[in-house]
Write an enzyme that holds these catalytic residues in place. Sequence first.
Site, PDB file in Angstrom:
ATOM      1  N   GLU A   1       0.811  -1.223   0.000  1.00  0.00           N
ATOM      2  CA  GLU A   1       0.000   0.000   0.000  1.00  0.00           C
ATOM      3  C   GLU A   1       0.848   1.280   0.000  1.00  0.00           C
ATOM      4  OE1 GLU A   1      -2.738  -0.649   3.274  1.00  0.00           O
ATOM      5  OE2 GLU A   1      -3.897  -2.038   2.050  1.00  0.00           O
TER       6      GLU A   1
ATOM      7  N   GLU B   1      -5.554  -9.728  -3.363  1.00  0.00           N
ATOM      8  CA  GLU B   1      -6.363  -9.841  -2.131  1.00  0.00           C
ATOM      9  C   GLU B   1      -7.856  -9.775  -2.465  1.00  0.00           C
ATOM     10  OE1 GLU B   1      -5.124  -7.311   1.116  1.00  0.00           O
ATOM     11  OE2 GLU B   1      -3.016  -7.409   0.544  1.00  0.00           O
TER      12      GLU B   1
HETATM   13  C1  GLA Z   1      -4.894  -4.973   3.525  1.00  0.00           C
HETATM   14  C2  GLA Z   1      -3.581  -5.679   3.845  1.00  0.00           C
HETATM   15  C3  GLA Z   1      -3.772  -7.086   4.339  1.00  0.00           C
HETATM   16  C4  GLA Z   1      -4.945  -7.207   5.287  1.00  0.00           C
HETATM   17  C5  GLA Z   1      -6.182  -6.657   4.641  1.00  0.00           C
HETATM   18  C6  GLA Z   1      -7.419  -6.768   5.520  1.00  0.00           C
HETATM   19  O1  GLA Z   1      -5.342  -5.171   2.282  1.00  0.00           O
HETATM   20  O2  GLA Z   1      -2.692  -5.675   2.770  1.00  0.00           O
HETATM   21  O3  GLA Z   1      -2.608  -7.512   4.973  1.00  0.00           O
HETATM   22  O4  GLA Z   1      -4.648  -6.539   6.478  1.00  0.00           O
HETATM   23  O5  GLA Z   1      -5.968  -5.293   4.375  1.00  0.00           O
HETATM   24  O6  GLA Z   1      -7.547  -8.004   6.085  1.00  0.00           O
END
Ligand code: GLA
Length: 385
Positions: A163, A278
């Site tokens: 991020e 994700e």
């Molecule tokens: C973000 C992070 C993950 C996790 C998600 C929520 O996307 O990259 O590691 O914490 O949020 O579960």
Amino acid sequence: MTRREMLINALGLGSGLMLSEPLRACLPSEERAADSLRGLAAQSNVKLGVQSERADLQVEEFAQFVAQNFNLLTPGNELKWPRIHPAPDTYTFDDADWMVHFCASHGMLVHGHNLCWNSPNANPAWFPSVLTRLNAAQQLTDHITTVVGRYRGRIESWDVVNEPVVHWSKRADGLYPGVWVNMLGPQYLDIAFHAARAADPDALRVLNCYYVEQGLPEFERTRELTLTLLEQLLKRGVPVQAIGIESHLDGSAPFGGPAFLEFIKHVRALGLQVLITELDVDDTKVQGDERERDRVVAQCYYDYLTQVVPAGKTDRIIFWTPTDRWDWLDSMQPAKFHRADGKPHRPGLLDDSLHPKPAMDAVKSALRTLSGSSPVPGKWGYTSR
Ligand code: GLA
């Protein structure tokens, strides 16, 4: 013994196993092996991944679902700083070792998550008393050298920086204004990527991005700033090889459409790979009863995969919430994560009893569409059962 039983035994799935009937449908058999999620994805040369934690994998039915349907795994927390590096001179590798071993024994690759993240909740409590502007670069390098070095050849790809850009950053460059940026400036990215390459030159190095997927104006800003950042990194010779698009989708709003697909095109034109890292669907604002919510979530998975995977020539898709049983949205405190009707979220492929949901059928249908084996969407929803 039937051939199906032989196959189950050969896969080590036989002994004393009590599987629910719906999960049995996820097991290998001559007629079903190619119908597992990973079997369907393989038809388009896509590796299919899932986020999971050591504790979740103690549930045998779930572990078998994972091993049967995925060939890639992201340890959810075991590789993050607070877990693996809980004190300045202490590394605890037990849980990460266990995960890597689980993957090796089930023929799964490991996606490492993550080596560097500015989020305050993502870092150990010892940072403020130890890190200084003078030692931060060395601390970051040492951590990455130690962790990536330990799993060299066993962890196939890494979210090197998590991020990097956030929509709410007050910085002109949009960088996440946390510890690493504050101590080292934008150079923290250079340090992290160079250290990762030195520790394992063969592991794919990913910049894991969020807030680029949806159609809202603030996402447009994040996309622009992310592209600018990527151009600058490449110009400086930073060895980034791919971006991860997190893809925590909002089921109540369409994803970014043409502007998002254009963003993906730009990233590819820079010579970078595009991964989905994700994927899940947030149903906080999705109206209706459970069936309707499940239908909307399923449709969202289908639409996203069938549009984004071809645009990104994506060869790795990782699902973040395989089951509603361990749903991160329900554990979030801020009110914006709560449903107005107070009901639990249902973002997963399996429900909290580990039964497949329409989302599972929609993902299978999307994978068939992607491989061209069935260009017309299949059916999903409870009426078809
Ligand atoms: C973000 C992070 C993950 C996790 C998600 C929520 O996307 O990259 O590691 O914490 O949020 O579960």
